[in-house]
Design a protein around this motif. Sequence first.
Motif, PDB file in Angstrom:
ATOM      1  N   ARG A  39      18.203  26.727  -5.055  1.00 21.33           N
ATOM      2  CA  ARG A  39      17.645  26.746  -3.299  1.00 21.33           C
ATOM      3  C   ARG A  39      16.203  26.053  -3.192  1.00 21.33           C
ATOM      4  NH1 ARG A  39      19.826  31.957  -4.388  1.00 21.33           N
ATOM      5  NH2 ARG A  39      17.762  32.915  -4.934  1.00 21.33           N
ATOM      6  N   MET A  40      15.571  25.769  -4.169  1.00 22.32           N
ATOM      7  CA  MET A  40      14.233  25.013  -3.967  1.00 22.32           C
ATOM      8  C   MET A  40      14.788  23.643  -3.525  1.00 22.32           C
ATOM      9  SD  MET A  40      11.607  26.156  -6.954  1.00 22.32           S
ATOM     10  CE  MET A  40      10.535  24.682  -6.729  1.00 22.32           C
ATOM     11  N   ARG A  41      15.739  23.001  -4.228  1.00 22.53           N
ATOM     12  CA  ARG A  41      16.029  21.802  -3.820  1.00 22.53           C
ATOM     13  C   ARG A  41      17.186  21.623  -2.677  1.00 22.53           C
ATOM     14  NH1 ARG A  41      16.058  17.007  -6.541  1.00 22.53           N
ATOM     15  NH2 ARG A  41      17.405  15.316  -5.726  1.00 22.53           N
ATOM     16  N   VAL A  46      11.918  21.547  -1.778  1.00 19.83           N
ATOM     17  CA  VAL A  46      10.674  21.472  -2.513  1.00 19.83           C
ATOM     18  C   VAL A  46      10.665  20.302  -3.406  1.00 19.83           C
ATOM     19  CG1 VAL A  46       9.064  22.274  -4.076  1.00 19.83           C
ATOM     20  CG2 VAL A  46      10.079  23.718  -2.336  1.00 19.83           C
ATOM     21  N   ARG A  47       9.908  19.026  -3.126  1.00 22.06           N
ATOM     22  CA  ARG A  47      10.085  17.754  -3.994  1.00 22.06           C
ATOM     23  C   ARG A  47       8.701  17.072  -3.600  1.00 22.06           C
ATOM     24  NH1 ARG A  47      15.552  15.692  -1.850  1.00 22.06           N
ATOM     25  NH2 ARG A  47      15.856  17.873  -2.040  1.00 22.06           N
ATOM     26  N   PHE A  48       8.372  15.992  -4.667  1.00 18.01           N
ATOM     27  CA  PHE A  48       7.126  15.402  -4.306  1.00 18.01           C
ATOM     28  C   PHE A  48       7.602  13.983  -4.234  1.00 18.01           C
ATOM     29  CE2 PHE A  48       5.871  19.550  -6.568  1.00 18.01           C
ATOM     30  CZ  PHE A  48       4.979  19.887  -5.642  1.00 18.01           C
ATOM     31  N   ASP A  49       6.515  12.990  -3.932  1.00 26.21           N
ATOM     32  CA  ASP A  49       6.923  11.611  -3.852  1.00 26.21           C
ATOM     33  C   ASP A  49       5.480  11.102  -4.770  1.00 26.21           C
ATOM     34  OD1 ASP A  49       6.700   8.878  -3.270  1.00 26.21           O
ATOM     35  OD2 ASP A  49       7.866   9.302  -1.344  1.00 26.21           O
ATOM     36  N   ASP A  50       6.015  10.329  -5.630  1.00 20.43           N
ATOM     37  CA  ASP A  50       5.127   9.605  -6.768  1.00 20.43           C
ATOM     38  C   ASP A  50       3.958   8.995  -6.068  1.00 20.43           C
ATOM     39  OD1 ASP A  50       6.823  10.269  -8.897  1.00 20.43           O
ATOM     40  OD2 ASP A  50       7.862   8.384  -8.920  1.00 20.43           O
TER      41      ASP A  50
END
Length: 560
Positions: A39-41, A46-50
Amino acid sequence: MSIVDGGVVSLRPGEDRGVPEQTARLARAAFRRGNVYLRMRDELRVRFDDREFGELFAVRGRPGLSPARLALVSVLQFMENLTDRQAADMVRGRIDWKYLLGLELDDAGFDASVLSEFRSRLVDADAAERLIFDRVLGILREAGMLGGARRQRSDSTHVLAAVRSLNRLELVGETLRAALEALAGVAGPWLAGWVPTDWYERYGPRIDQWRLPKSETERVTLTQTIAEDGYTLAGALSRPDAPAWAAELSAVQTLRTVWIQQFYRDERGARLREPKEDGLAPAADRIVSAYDTDARYGMKRGHGWEGYKVHLCETCTDDHPHLITAVLTTAATVCDVQVTDQIHQAQAARDLTPDEHLVDAGYIDAELLITARRNHGITLTGPVLPDASWQAHTDGGHTLPTFTIDWDQQQATCPAGATSISWKQHPSQPGKTTVLFSRTDCMPCPDRPKCTRNTSGARSISLAPREQQQALTQARTDQQTTTWQRRYATRAGVEGTISQAVRAYRLRRTRYTGQPKTHLNSLLTATAINIARADAWITGHPLHPTRHSRFAQLQYDLAA
């Protein structure tokens, strides 16, 4: 592969290409009802960018691992209370982690040392330790979960340092041993050329392996011996044959500071400072461990600890999840009232300034009542300290609110109708005013026993600056009303957040040494709590009720 090895590391930003087909198929087959990481995805995203971590890396150098993935792994590590090695193993072996990270099933992951190096980069870069917490908070804001930020509440709890608690004898012994260990590693031949042979036996083992003497005389003798040995080492470091850079080692600098704080020399030699006679350094400056020089000894409500204090601020409306919006980590000696404005600044920096901030008595004073409203538009709600005068504890006593204050005319009128004869600035407290009445009016006054205990003089009152005094008087009046008490009762819920952080996420003892890394520890813990609460919100899981002692409840039941 560790990004610690191989010299300078640069960033080669990558794109999230989604979840590999085989990984997605197995994850959905294994978790047919889903789980928090899926569910986080898929739902929380919930994700970050380099590129968000670009300032942590050099422009040129060997390409490092994706900091976006390392950030996610760091959050998952705190969600499950894992060590670095355990977290690295989970990346290799957990299908739900691979799904969230977008990894192939056969991805071999990375070496556990990468996580430690990544945290060091976050701490060393200016304000970068907040990147993960702020990013997740921004994601939850985009999901509409921060609509209840108009009302927030705060509290603090103590955090134990990741070091042993030592008495003064143990502290000085381990400090000297740590300095010798550091010097042996970088200047071994020089150290071996002069060090006395009995030092090897005395400072070779760690302090917890010593058999300390039991008699007071022997302990004093051992302490003086350690003190003289420390002075001997300091003298050797100042000789021409000593390496010039050796004195700059952090362990040696710590030794110098501890010796200044704990010892002094007179005609009888080195002597341990006694608190009442020679004066110890203030607790805010006094080092308590050779390995964590930021940790301090704090005391609150009779409870003492060595380490830090963490302050958490969260939203508290029923129509949104209760999310932590500000985290502040301070030394254990810092009072709560000293960080109230810092919390407001942190909220303002995230554009999450509340209309009302619920705090306990430790976070509030008359000045903050004014500045919170003036600088941030925040209504600071909390119990201000009550009037401590004897009149306030005397039936019918003439307390300050019973006097009529004419601020424009700089005159006060007592309950008996007498007016003041003097209005002067307080000599020792800038900003405060002392108002004096006449002996002619006070001495024959029938209300004198309720007004003053000065047998030969007149009544005087002390006033804070006008705005502060009026705000303080109004706050003391308001907090006696049922309406105020009902509104303030919401603040008690933050105790549940403290309990969750301590019991479920192990916030009580920091994993790392030093205040910067301890603050990162607090931020990652708060991030893990926010994700868990957001997931509980979207899956419809209600908040757990507060657990009460059944035995303690018997007392209230009998009273009722």
